[in-house]
Write a protein that holds these residues in place. Structure first.
Motif, mmCIF file in Angstrom:
data_model
loop_
_atom_site.group_PDB
_atom_site.id
_atom_site.type_symbol
_atom_site.label_atom_id
_atom_site.label_comp_id
_atom_site.label_asym_id
_atom_site.label_seq_id
_atom_site.Cartn_x
_atom_site.Cartn_y
_atom_site.Cartn_z
ATOM 1 N N SER A 167 2.667 6.457 6.424
ATOM 2 C CA SER A 167 1.362 5.794 6.411
ATOM 3 C C SER A 167 1.433 4.570 7.304
ATOM 4 O O SER A 167 2.341 3.738 7.169
ATOM 5 N N GLU A 214 -8.647 1.974 -10.490
ATOM 6 C CA GLU A 214 -9.494 3.164 -10.404
ATOM 7 C C GLU A 214 -9.263 4.107 -11.570
ATOM 8 O O GLU A 214 -10.209 4.708 -12.100
ATOM 9 N N ASN A 219 4.503 7.096 -1.964
ATOM 10 C CA ASN A 219 3.748 7.309 -0.724
ATOM 11 C C ASN A 219 3.771 8.784 -0.339
ATOM 12 O O ASN A 219 2.743 9.357 0.032
ATOM 13 N N PRO A 266 0.805 -1.226 0.000
ATOM 14 C CA PRO A 266 0.000 0.000 0.000
ATOM 15 C C PRO A 266 0.835 1.271 0.000
ATOM 16 O O PRO A 266 1.909 1.334 0.598
ATOM 17 N N ASN A 313 -1.980 3.744 2.491
ATOM 18 C CA ASN A 313 -2.870 2.691 2.989
ATOM 19 C C ASN A 313 -3.816 2.127 1.925
ATOM 20 O O ASN A 313 -4.860 1.576 2.263
ATOM 21 N N LYS A 314 -3.438 2.249 0.636
ATOM 22 C CA LYS A 314 -4.212 1.620 -0.429
ATOM 23 C C LYS A 314 -3.243 0.953 -1.395
ATOM 24 O O LYS A 314 -2.265 1.576 -1.808
ATOM 25 N N PRO A 315 -3.484 -0.314 -1.755
ATOM 26 C CA PRO A 315 -2.555 -1.010 -2.649
ATOM 27 C C PRO A 315 -2.325 -0.261 -3.957
ATOM 28 O O PRO A 315 -3.260 0.310 -4.538
ATOM 29 N N ALA A 317 -0.782 1.376 8.578
ATOM 30 C CA ALA A 317 -1.947 0.589 8.173
ATOM 31 C C ALA A 317 -2.786 0.200 9.390
ATOM 32 O O ALA A 317 -2.534 0.623 10.526
ATOM 33 N N GLY A 352 -4.313 4.013 10.047
ATOM 34 C CA GLY A 352 -5.388 3.117 9.681
ATOM 35 C C GLY A 352 -6.274 2.694 10.835
ATOM 36 O O GLY A 352 -5.959 2.915 12.019
ATOM 37 N N PHE A 392 -4.688 -0.906 -6.806
ATOM 38 C CA PHE A 392 -6.025 -0.306 -6.766
ATOM 39 C C PHE A 392 -6.056 1.038 -7.484
ATOM 40 O O PHE A 392 -7.064 1.400 -8.103
ATOM 41 N N TYR A 393 -4.957 1.797 -7.396
ATOM 42 C CA TYR A 393 -4.909 3.081 -8.097
ATOM 43 C C TYR A 393 -4.996 2.868 -9.606
ATOM 44 O O TYR A 393 -5.649 3.634 -10.318
ATOM 45 N N ASP A 402 -8.231 7.175 10.919
ATOM 46 C CA ASP A 402 -9.395 6.389 10.551
ATOM 47 C C ASP A 402 -10.159 5.880 11.777
ATOM 48 O O ASP A 402 -9.631 5.856 12.897
#
Length: 355
Positions: A291, A39, A231, A27, A30-32, A293, A276, A35-36, A259
């Protein structure tokens, strides 16, 4: 138009993390990373996605599922061994059929939308369309020489004497002509079927290959330094939000996202930072571009410019920086302290170092 996303490969430059995890799922903010990419494709209207997977297929499938959470439909295509990008195209040939497609390397990070690039490609329909960016060390990349109009004249993979400073970004646009080229080329010295050789095969036969030099941010996240830099860049845009608990003895400075379920106790957090769900920061300092997690615990520790993966713990340790801490790893105080620490720890590892 379809998309072919490459999520295989061994991630050898990020070992030991990638001995137990897919490099595309590490990540940032905090996002793999993967995934970017998904998206970005969906935002550009490309929702029919084939995903090349290898030894980490189960982990990729568990994270991405059928693609529904992204607004996409994902088909998994197994590649027995990572034998090059052109080989991935050959493996995906039955699924790709005769459609145009965008090939996106799943461990690459590209700021900016793809819409405009795809629209130009659809309008002009060259045999291939490349995104290029200027780099300081072109010998580490595939390099293009182009004419004043952006037509690609020559490509080389990691040349000793680069003819330009224009490196290939890990996003390629192809018509079905690329299939003939991929079948025609032979393995390079590395034993892999290089996509640069396939594109050069098209150029040598008079097929048009166009390019666009992007001004936005791009990184291949295959090394620790590049991963930390991505990051950092993503965290620059974090929106401050506190949904967890922060006690009165703590100080939150700048762009910090905390979060739900996270707790900050007697600590100072200086953004940009993301913390996270379920993580606890106590008697600690968390500095910029970090970041953390979910489910992590920092106690009497200092850290900045780092990535901490799920369930990791850092206790009684002085300044940690430029580090990637694996899932469930433990970093604890030891005797005979050094003055600084830089760590790349695999999942479930345990290290004792000085405060």
């Amino acid at each position: 138009m379809k998309a072919l996303v490459l999520a295989g490969g061994t991630g050898s430059r990020l070992r030991p993390i990638t001995l137990s995890a897919a490099k595309q799922l590490i990540p940032v903010a905090n996002k793999p990373v993967l995934f970017y990419a998904l998206e970005s494709l969906v935002a550009a209207g490309v929702t029919d996605i084939g995903m090349i997977v290898g030894d980490t297929a189960d982990e990729i499938r568990a994270a991405v599922g059928d693609g529904g959470d992204f607004g996409a439909r994902v088909t998994y295509i197994h590649q027995e061994r990572p034998l090059g990008l052109a080989h991935a195209v050959l493996v995906a040939r039955p699924w790709l059929g005769e459609e145009d497609f965008v090939m996106y390397l799943g461990d690459n990070f590209l700021f900016g939308r793809l819409d405009g690039h795809l629209e130009r490609f659809r309008a002009d329909r060259p045999a291939a369309g490349l995104l290029l960016t200027r780099v300081d060390n072109p010998g580490a990349f595939g390099v293009a020489r182009v004419d004043p109009g952006g037509r690609v004249l020559r490509l080389e993979e990691k040349p000793r004497r680069p003819e330009s400073d224009l490196a290939l970004v890990g996003v390629y646009l192809f018509t079905p002509e690329i299939h003939e080229a991929a079948r025609a080329i032979r393995p390079a010295g590395s034993g892999e079927l290089e996509i640069t050789d396939a594109i050069q095969w098209l150029i040598d036969r008079g097929r048009r290959v166009d390019s666009t030099v992007i001004s936005g941010y791009w990184k291949d996240t295959g090394t620790l330094d590049d991963l930390l830099e991505v990051n950092r860049s993503v965290l620059e845009g974090v929106r401050p939000r506190v949904e967890g608990e922060v006690d009165d003895d703590s100080e939150i400075v700048g762009r910090v996202r905390i979060d739900p379920g996270a707790r900050v106790v007697r600590s100072r957090v200086v953004g940009p930072v993301v913390i996270g769900p379920g993580s606890t920061i106590s008697d600690s300092y968390v500095g910029p571009f970090t970041s953390i997690a979910e489910g992590c615990r920092l106690e009497d520790a200092e850290i900045e410019f780092s990535i901490v993966l799920a369930g990791a713990g850092i206790r009684g340790v002085g300044r940690v920086e430029k580090s990637l801490i694996g899932k469930e790893a433990r970093v604890e105080r030891a005797e005979n302290p050094p003055k600084a620490h830089r760590l790349l720890l695999g999942d479930h590892s345990r290290v004792r170092i000085a405060p």
